[in-house]
Design a protein around this motif. Structure first.
Motif, short mmCIF file in Angstrom:
data_model
loop_
_atom_site.label_atom_id
_atom_site.label_comp_id
_atom_site.label_asym_id
_atom_site.label_seq_id
_atom_site.Cartn_x
_atom_site.Cartn_y
_atom_site.Cartn_z
N ALA A 111 28.77 -0.43 62.68
CA ALA A 111 27.62 -1.29 62.96
C ALA A 111 26.98 -1.84 61.70
CB ALA A 111 26.58 -0.52 63.76
N GLY A 112 27.47 -1.41 60.53
CA GLY A 112 26.92 -1.91 59.27
C GLY A 112 25.66 -1.23 58.83
N VAL A 113 25.31 -0.09 59.47
CA VAL A 113 24.09 0.64 59.08
C VAL A 113 24.31 1.31 57.73
CG1 VAL A 113 22.50 2.49 59.69
CG2 VAL A 113 23.43 1.01 61.47
N HIS A 114 23.41 1.06 56.79
CA HIS A 114 23.56 1.65 55.46
C HIS A 114 22.42 2.59 55.08
CE1 HIS A 114 20.50 -1.19 54.09
NE2 HIS A 114 21.23 -2.19 54.55
N SER A 115 21.29 2.50 55.77
CA SER A 115 20.13 3.34 55.43
C SER A 115 19.50 3.88 56.71
CB SER A 115 19.09 2.55 54.63
OG SER A 115 19.64 2.09 53.42
N LEU A 116 19.09 5.14 56.66
CA LEU A 116 18.47 5.80 57.81
C LEU A 116 17.14 6.41 57.40
CD1 LEU A 116 21.49 7.71 59.42
CD2 LEU A 116 20.40 5.63 60.27
N LEU A 117 16.20 6.37 58.34
CA LEU A 117 14.90 7.02 58.15
C LEU A 117 14.56 7.75 59.45
CD1 LEU A 117 12.21 7.59 56.71
CD2 LEU A 117 11.39 5.35 57.53
N ILE A 118 14.31 9.05 59.35
CA ILE A 118 13.94 9.86 60.52
C ILE A 118 12.52 10.36 60.31
CG2 ILE A 118 14.54 11.83 61.96
CD1 ILE A 118 17.35 11.68 60.84
N LEU B 285 14.88 10.68 54.55
CA LEU B 285 15.29 9.33 54.16
C LEU B 285 16.67 9.38 53.52
CD1 LEU B 285 14.66 6.30 53.65
CD2 LEU B 285 13.57 6.99 51.51
N ALA B 286 17.52 8.47 53.94
CA ALA B 286 18.86 8.33 53.35
C ALA B 286 19.12 6.85 53.13
CB ALA B 286 19.92 8.95 54.25
N ASN B 287 18.78 6.37 51.94
CA ASN B 287 19.04 4.97 51.58
C ASN B 287 20.45 4.82 51.04
OD1 ASN B 287 16.76 3.51 52.29
ND2 ASN B 287 15.65 4.11 50.45
N LEU B 288 21.13 3.75 51.49
CA LEU B 288 22.51 3.49 51.06
C LEU B 288 23.31 4.78 51.16
CD1 LEU B 288 21.73 1.25 47.95
CD2 LEU B 288 22.19 0.53 50.31
N VAL C 142 10.98 12.50 68.05
CA VAL C 142 11.44 12.03 66.75
C VAL C 142 11.83 10.56 66.88
CG1 VAL C 142 13.87 12.64 67.15
CG2 VAL C 142 12.97 12.61 64.83
N VAL C 143 11.66 9.83 65.77
CA VAL C 143 12.04 8.42 65.70
C VAL C 143 13.13 8.27 64.65
CG1 VAL C 143 11.28 6.09 65.17
CG2 VAL C 143 9.76 7.62 66.41
N LEU C 144 14.19 7.59 65.00
CA LEU C 144 15.27 7.31 64.05
C LEU C 144 15.35 5.81 63.83
CD1 LEU C 144 18.72 8.93 63.77
CD2 LEU C 144 18.57 6.45 63.76
N LEU C 145 15.25 5.39 62.56
CA LEU C 145 15.30 3.97 62.20
C LEU C 145 16.52 3.71 61.33
CD1 LEU C 145 11.56 3.39 61.19
CD2 LEU C 145 12.60 3.05 63.42
N GLY C 146 17.13 2.56 61.50
CA GLY C 146 18.28 2.19 60.69
C GLY C 146 18.18 0.77 60.20
N ARG C 147 18.65 0.54 58.97
CA ARG C 147 18.76 -0.80 58.43
C ARG C 147 20.23 -1.09 58.17
NH1 ARG C 147 13.50 -1.77 54.45
NH2 ARG C 147 11.96 -1.75 56.15
N ALA C 148 20.62 -2.32 58.46
CA ALA C 148 22.04 -2.67 58.41
C ALA C 148 22.23 -4.00 57.70
CB ALA C 148 22.61 -2.73 59.83
N GLY C 149 23.49 -4.27 57.37
CA GLY C 149 23.85 -5.57 56.82
C GLY C 149 23.11 -5.89 55.54
N ALA C 150 22.48 -7.08 55.52
CA ALA C 150 21.80 -7.56 54.32
C ALA C 150 20.38 -7.03 54.17
CB ALA C 150 21.78 -9.09 54.31
#
Length: 568
Positions: free
Chosen positions: A266-273, A241-244, A285-293
Motif C-alpha cells: 500500500a506504500g505505507v512508510h510511517s506509522l503512529l499508534i 512512532l515509526a517514521n520511514l 487505540v488509534v493507528l495512523l499511517g502515511r504513504a507515498g509522497a
C-alpha cells in the motif's frame, strides 16, 4: 582578485562602523561576486572573508538561497529592495533552517560598473516563533473542529467512524480505530495475557480501502500479545512512532509477516499508534499511517494526535458506557416487562417496546393482554410518569396489581376505578395513565375506558385510521375515580391500536395535533400485525424517539368469526 576599498571620510571612519556592527554587510559587483564581507557575515557563515572574494553566494554557500532576480532589479533601476536569504551555513544552529532579511542598495564603485551593498539582519528566531505560533493555532483549530465533529452521538460505531474520518486525511493517509473488548459474549475469551481489540472503524483514500480490511486479519477481533507495539503503547499510555519504518519495525505492529507485505504494497512508510486513555485505563487505540509522497510524522503531529486522542477517548468511553448501560437497561426493562399473557384464541395480538434514543434510562411504559371469561380479552396500555429504575419498578407493581384486579372485575371502567383506589391506598407516589379495552370476538364488540391516556385508534379494512376519543378520566393514583367507558363495534378486519405518548409526541407540537398525524396514516389492513406495527413505527419515526414507545395492536381472527357463524 577584485576588492572594495573603504572611502575616506571625516569623523568616525567608515571601516570602523561597518566592521564593528553585528549586522552582516556585503558589497557585490555587477556580476553579484563578493568584493567585501564584514566580520559579522564571516562569523555566521563559518568562513573567512577571503573565501568570499570574487565568488558568488552560490559558489561559497550552496545551501543558502537568495533571490538574485531582485538584486538584478536594484542594479537596473537603482531602487533599494528587500530580499530574503534562507538556508544553512557552516555554523550549526538550534533553529535549523536560518533566515535573514536584507536590504540591497546600488552603489557606485570606482573604476568599474555599479555594484550592490547589502545589509541584513537575522530573523530566524522570529520566524521560528511565528512558525510555532502558527502551528499552535492550527493545533487549536484542529481540536476545536474535532470537538464538533467527533462524539456527536453515543453510538460507538458512529463515534469511532467520526474519529477516523477526522484523522484521515487531516493528519494521515489512513486511520483505524480499535476498541478494547471486555465482554466476550458469543465468542471465546482471548488467550491469557492477551488484550482483545474490536476492529471498529477506519478511513482511507480511494484505492487503499482494502488495506483497512486486511490490516488486522479476518474476523471482527484481533487479540494482541505483549511485546507488540500496539499493546506496549496501551500498557504504558504513550504513543509509538515509526517514521520511514523498516520491515522489523512494521513487524512490531503487524506480528504476521504477511501484514507487513500488505503495508508495503500500500506504500505505507510511517506509522503512529496513539492510545485512547481515560481515567488511567486504555479504552482503545488509534493507528495512523502515511504513504507515498506524504512526509513522515513530526513531533508536532504526535502532540496534536495525542491531544485529539485524549478528547476522543472521553467520547469513546462515554459511548462504550452508554452501550453497556443501555443494554443492561433494556435487559432490566424486558425482565420487568414480561411477555403479555396469551389472549383467547379469537384475538390476535402483537406489541413493540422501543426505548428512548436519548438516554439509557428505563421507563414506565407497559402493555398487557389478559384473557377473561367467555372468550373475551382485556388489552392494557399504561405509562408510569417519570424515567429510571424506580419508574420501571413501579410499572411492574402496577402491572401485577392490575392483573390481580382483572381476575375479579371484568368491566373496564370498574377495573380502572378499583385500580385507582388501590394505588392511592398503597401510597405509591407515581401517577400513571392507563387505557383498557375489552375485545369480545363472539359479539364483535369492544369496550374501552381511559385514565388520562391517549385515545386508541382503529385501523379499518380500507386502510384508513380513526381515533376513538374516549372520555378521559383522571390518572391512576389520584384516588378521584370517575371513569366512563365507550363501546364500539370491532367487526372482522378491524384492528385496535393502543400506544403510549412516545409514539406521537413531538417537541413544540400540541399532542392532539400529533395524534391527528397518526389518524392521517394509510396502512395495509390485511398484513400481519407485526408488519403493520413496523410500518407505523417507520412512518412516525423522526430519528430517535424522544421518549419510550410502547404500542399494541389486536384484532379478531377471521377463522374464529367463521367458526361462530357456523355454530349459529
Amino acid at each position: 582578485m577584485p576588492q572594495w576599498h573603504f572611502p575616506e571620510g571625516e569623523g568616525l571612519p567608515v571601516r570602523q562602523l561597518i566592521e564593528g556592527t553585528l549586522a552582516p554587510i556585503v558589497v557585490l559587483d555587477a556580476q553579484l561576486r563578493h568584493l567585501y564581507v564584514n566580520p559579522a557575515w564571516a562569523e555566521v557563515s563559518g568562513l573567512s572573508a577571503s573565501a568570499f572574494l570574487g565568488k558568488t553566494l552560490e559558489e561559497v554557500l550552496p545551501d543558502l538561497q537568495r533571490p538574485d532576480d531582485v538584486l538584478a532589479e536594484v542594479l537596473a533601476d537603482g531602487q533599494p529592495r528587500e530580499a530574503t536569504i534562507s538556508g544553512t551555513t557552516g555554523v550549526s544552529s538550534a533553529l535549523g533552517q536560518r533566515l535573514w532579511r536584507a536590504v540591497y542598495h546600488r552603489v557606485e564603485l570606482p573604476g568599474q560598473d555599479a555594484g550592490l551593498c547589502g545589509i541584513g539582519v537575522e530573523i530566524s528566531s522570529l520566524r521560528s516563533y511565528l512558525d510555532d505560533l502558527e502551528t499552535a493555532h492550527l493545533r487549536l483549530a484542529l481540536l476545536d473542529a474535532a470537538a464538533t465533529r467527533v462524539g456527536t452521538t453515543l453510538d460507538i460505531e458512529t463515534t469511532c467512524q467520526e474519529l477516523s474520518d477526522f484523522l484521515a486525511p487531516s493528519l494521515a493517509d489512513m486511520a483505524a480505530v480499535g476498541i478494547v473488548e471486555e465482554e466476550f459474549t458469543g465468542a471465546p475469551p482471548p488467550p491469557p495475557g492477551f488484550v482483545r481489540l474490536r476492529k471498529v472503524r477506519g478511513s482511507a483514500p480511494p484505492g487503499m480501502e482494502w488495506l483497512l480490511h486486511q490490516m488486522g486479519g479476518p474476523g471482527p477481533y484481533v487479540d494482541i500479545p505483549r511485546g507488540v507495539a500496539t499493546r506496549h503503547c496501551m500498557d504504558v499510555g504513550r504513543p509509538w512512532l515509526a517514521n520511514l519504518a523498516s520491515d522489523d519495525l512494521f513487524q512490531k505492529v503487524t506480528v504476521d509477516p504477511e501484514r507487513t507485505r500488505i503495508f508495503r504494497a500500500a506504500g505505507v512508510h510511517s506509522l503512529l499508534i496513539v492510545p485512547l486513555i481515560t481515567a488511567g485505563r486504555p479504552v482503545g487505540v488509534v493507528l495512523l499511517g502515511r504513504a507515498g509522497a506524504s512526509q513522515p510524522f513530526t513531533e508536532d503531529d504526535v502532540t496534536t494526535v495525542q491531544a485529539l486522542a485524549g478528547r476522543a477517548a472521553l467520547s469513546v468511553d462515554s459511548a462504550c458506557r452508554y452501550s453497556y448501560e443501555h443494554t443492561m437497561a433494556l435487559e432490566l426493562q424486558r425482565a420487568l416487562l414480561a411477555e403479555p399473557r396469551a389472549p383467547h384464541p379469537g384475538v390476535e395480538v402483537a406489541a413493540r417496546y422501543l426505548p428512548s434514543g436519548r438516554s439509557v434510562l428505563v421507563g414506565g411504559d407497559w402493555y398487557d393482554s389478559i384473557p377473561l371469561p367467555d372468550s373475551r380479552t382485556l388489552l392494557v396500555m399504561g405509562d408510569v410518569m417519570g424515567h429510571g429504575f424506580q419508574a420501571a419498578v413501579t410499572m411492574s407493581q402496577y402491572r401485577s396489581l392490575l392483573r390481580t384486579i382483572a381476575t375479579t372485575i371484568t368491566v373496564v371502567d370498574e377495573i380502572l376505578a378499583e385500580f385507582d383506589r388501590q394505588v392511592a391506598q398503597l401510597g405509591l407516589d407515581r401517577l400513571a395513565t392507563c387505557l383498557l379495552a375489552v375485545m369480545d370476538p363472539q359479539t364483535g364488540a369492544c369496550t374501552a375506558a381511559s385514565a388520562g391516556h391517549l385515545p386508541p385508534a382503529v385501523l379499518r379494512p380500507d386502510g384508513s385510521i380513526e381515533v376513538l376519543w374516549l372520555p378521559a378520566g383522571p390518572p391512576i393514583g389520584t384516588g378521584l375515580g370517575g371513569y366512563e367507558s365507550l363501546a364500539v363495534d370491532m367487526d372482522p378486519g378491524f384492528t385496535l391500536v393502543l400506544y403510549t405518548d412516545g409514539l406521537v409526541e413531538r417537541r413544540g407540537t400540541d399532542i392532539d395535533i400529533s395524534v391527528q398525524e397518526l389518524a392521517g396514516l394509510s396502512l395495509p389492513a390485511d398484513t400481519p400485525l407485526d408488519d403493520m406495527l413496523d410500518t407505523v413505527l417507520a412512518r412516525l419515526a423522526n430519528g430517535a424517539y424522544e421518549d419510550d414507545v410502547a404500542i399494541l395492536a389486536a384484532r379478531q381472527r377471521h377463522h374464529f368469526s367463521r367458526h361462530l357463524r357456523s355454530r349459529s
